[in-house]
Write a protein that holds these residues in place. Structure first.
Motif, PDB file in Angstrom:
ATOM      1  N   GLU A  69       0.858  -1.198   0.000  1.00 56.74           N
ATOM      2  CA  GLU A  69       0.000   0.000   0.000  1.00 56.74           C
ATOM      3  C   GLU A  69       0.891   1.245   0.000  1.00 56.74           C
ATOM      4  O   GLU A  69       2.044   1.190   0.427  1.00 56.74           O
ATOM      5  CB  GLU A  69      -0.868   0.006   1.260  1.00 56.74           C
ATOM      6  CG  GLU A  69      -1.931  -1.072   1.230  1.00 56.74           C
ATOM      7  CD  GLU A  69      -2.796  -1.083   2.490  1.00 56.74           C
ATOM      8  OE1 GLU A  69      -3.009  -0.009   3.082  1.00 56.74           O
ATOM      9  OE2 GLU A  69      -3.252  -2.175   2.863  1.00 56.74           O
ATOM     10  N   ASP A 104      -3.996   2.225  -2.448  1.00 53.58           N
ATOM     11  CA  ASP A 104      -4.211   1.495  -1.186  1.00 53.58           C
ATOM     12  C   ASP A 104      -4.496   0.002  -1.407  1.00 53.58           C
ATOM     13  O   ASP A 104      -4.910  -0.697  -0.489  1.00 53.58           O
ATOM     14  CB  ASP A 104      -5.346   2.141  -0.375  1.00 53.58           C
ATOM     15  CG  ASP A 104      -6.682   2.134  -1.114  1.00 53.58           C
ATOM     16  OD1 ASP A 104      -6.725   1.702  -2.282  1.00 53.58           O
ATOM     17  OD2 ASP A 104      -7.689   2.560  -0.520  1.00 53.58           O
ATOM     18  N   THR A 105      -4.286  -0.496  -2.626  1.00 55.74           N
ATOM     19  CA  THR A 105      -4.461  -1.937  -2.902  1.00 55.74           C
ATOM     20  C   THR A 105      -3.104  -2.624  -2.896  1.00 55.74           C
ATOM     21  O   THR A 105      -2.116  -2.059  -3.354  1.00 55.74           O
ATOM     22  CB  THR A 105      -5.144  -2.146  -4.269  1.00 55.74           C
ATOM     23  OG1 THR A 105      -6.414  -1.512  -4.257  1.00 55.74           O
ATOM     24  CG2 THR A 105      -5.330  -3.609  -4.601  1.00 55.74           C
ATOM     25  N   GLN A 106      -3.090  -3.850  -2.371  1.00 49.67           N
ATOM     26  CA  GLN A 106      -1.862  -4.653  -2.351  1.00 49.67           C
ATOM     27  C   GLN A 106      -1.927  -5.749  -3.406  1.00 49.67           C
ATOM     28  O   GLN A 106      -2.970  -5.982  -3.997  1.00 49.67           O
ATOM     29  CB  GLN A 106      -1.746  -5.384  -1.009  1.00 49.67           C
ATOM     30  CG  GLN A 106      -1.381  -4.541   0.160  1.00 49.67           C
ATOM     31  CD  GLN A 106      -1.031  -5.418   1.376  1.00 49.67           C
ATOM     32  OE1 GLN A 106      -0.849  -6.637   1.271  1.00 49.67           O
ATOM     33  NE2 GLN A 106      -0.941  -4.796   2.525  1.00 49.67           N
ATOM     34  N   THR A 135     -11.407  -7.742   2.489  1.00 54.30           N
ATOM     35  CA  THR A 135     -12.260  -7.711   3.677  1.00 54.30           C
ATOM     36  C   THR A 135     -13.265  -6.587   3.455  1.00 54.30           C
ATOM     37  O   THR A 135     -12.932  -5.530   2.893  1.00 54.30           O
ATOM     38  CB  THR A 135     -11.465  -7.489   4.988  1.00 54.30           C
ATOM     39  OG1 THR A 135     -10.718  -6.277   4.883  1.00 54.30           O
ATOM     40  CG2 THR A 135     -10.521  -8.622   5.270  1.00 54.30           C
ATOM     41  N   PHE A 201     -10.059  -3.702   2.825  1.00 55.79           N
ATOM     42  CA  PHE A 201      -8.708  -4.141   2.464  1.00 55.79           C
ATOM     43  C   PHE A 201      -8.815  -4.903   1.154  1.00 55.79           C
ATOM     44  O   PHE A 201      -9.720  -5.726   0.986  1.00 55.79           O
ATOM     45  CB  PHE A 201      -8.152  -5.069   3.563  1.00 55.79           C
ATOM     46  CG  PHE A 201      -6.852  -5.729   3.193  1.00 55.79           C
ATOM     47  CD1 PHE A 201      -5.653  -5.052   3.351  1.00 55.79           C
ATOM     48  CD2 PHE A 201      -6.826  -7.023   2.665  1.00 55.79           C
ATOM     49  CE1 PHE A 201      -4.443  -5.658   2.998  1.00 55.79           C
ATOM     50  CE2 PHE A 201      -5.632  -7.625   2.309  1.00 55.79           C
ATOM     51  CZ  PHE A 201      -4.440  -6.939   2.488  1.00 55.79           C
ATOM     52  N   LYS A 203      -6.577  -6.992  -1.974  1.00 52.91           N
ATOM     53  CA  LYS A 203      -5.296  -7.564  -2.419  1.00 52.91           C
ATOM     54  C   LYS A 203      -5.542  -8.433  -3.645  1.00 52.91           C
ATOM     55  O   LYS A 203      -6.396  -9.325  -3.602  1.00 52.91           O
ATOM     56  CB  LYS A 203      -4.728  -8.431  -1.282  1.00 52.91           C
ATOM     57  CG  LYS A 203      -3.444  -9.132  -1.601  1.00 52.91           C
ATOM     58  CD  LYS A 203      -2.981  -9.926  -0.389  1.00 52.91           C
ATOM     59  CE  LYS A 203      -1.719 -10.695  -0.675  1.00 52.91           C
ATOM     60  NZ  LYS A 203      -1.308 -11.505   0.465  1.00 52.91           N
TER      61      LYS A 203
END
Ligand code: URA
Length: 235
Positions: A69, A104-106, A135, A201, A203
């Motif tokens: 992130e 903000d994304t993994q 999530t 969250f 990813k």
């Protein structure tokens, strides 16, 4: 290929810097000092040396990055760190990310300089699968699964294409896996917004059959294997 192009692409310096190096006699081709930057070199056969060290020429590079992130999916940015800056031992200066993940994304991001592969993976007509783990604030339900399979209205002209939503756990905060076949702007976040929920969250764990190597911590990367590159080519 011209000698100055060869040297610049091999990461020795900018096109004008390498021209200066050549003029100063710092470059040899097959042990002979060459002073003309426009001289042609055969990348298969000729041995080019800079300061007496063999210059390795790599035409294409392919990396799998676990994007952390806070880093932007771009080649240059005036404010934030870019994903390209994370690839410390790159040989090529023309690397770019295959598509984008939000700041903000993994997760899984392919970094390469292979424009054809990238084009094929991103083409809206190819419908390459992308799988995310997320999530979600709120209880994700079977109704959401059915809606995502039908396609949801995220404010674009068309509904989203059928997407596979899998509920891993469902409580005040739910865990899910989602596979989409498009790459619309903020698509996953907007799909959950469309059903009144919020992504907390996000990813990416898979793209075009290529799975994120879970041994890579956020910010870490590794070269793709030949098999993985072929898998992406077949995709
Ligand atoms: N969908 C999003 O909302 N963000 C991403 O980074 C990728 C897919």
């Amino acid at each position: 290929m011209r000698l100055d192009k060869f040297l610049a692409e091999a990461g020795i310096g900018s096109r004008s810097q390498v021209k200066t190096y050549v003029k100063k006699g710092m470059v040899t081709v097959n042990e002979e000092i060459v002073k003309k930057a426009e001289q042609k070199v055969d990348i298969e056969k000729d041995v080019v040396k800079f300061h007496g060290e063999i210059v390795e020429y790599v035409a294409f590079e392919y990396y799998m990055l676990n994007k952390p992130e806070g880093v932007v999916s771009a080649t240059k940015d005036n404010v934030s760190k870019t994903v390209i800056e994370l690839i410390k031992d790159k040989k090529r200066e023309d690397l770019f990310p295959v598509g984008r993940l939000d700041k903000d994304t993994q997760g899984l991001l392919i970094i390469t300089n292979d424009g054809e592969l990238s084009h094929n993976m991103l083409s809206p007509r190819k419908h390459v699968d992308k799988t995310y783990y997320a999530t979600i604030e709120g209880i994700v339900t079977k109704d959401d699964v059915a809606l995502f399979l039908e396609g949801v209205d995220i404010g674009d002209e068309k509904l989203t294409m059928p997407a596979k939503l899998e509920i891993l756990s469902s409580d005040n905060i739910s865990e899910i896996k989602l596979t989409i076949r498009e790459g619309r702007f903020h698509q996953v976040k907007r799909m959950f917004e469309a059903v009144g929920k919020k992504v907390l969250f996000l990813k990416r764990i898979e793209m075009g059959g290529l799975k994120l190597d879970e041994s890579l911590k956020p910010g870490e990367y590794r070269k793709l294997t030949k098999e993985e590159i072929n898998l992406l080519r077949r995709t």
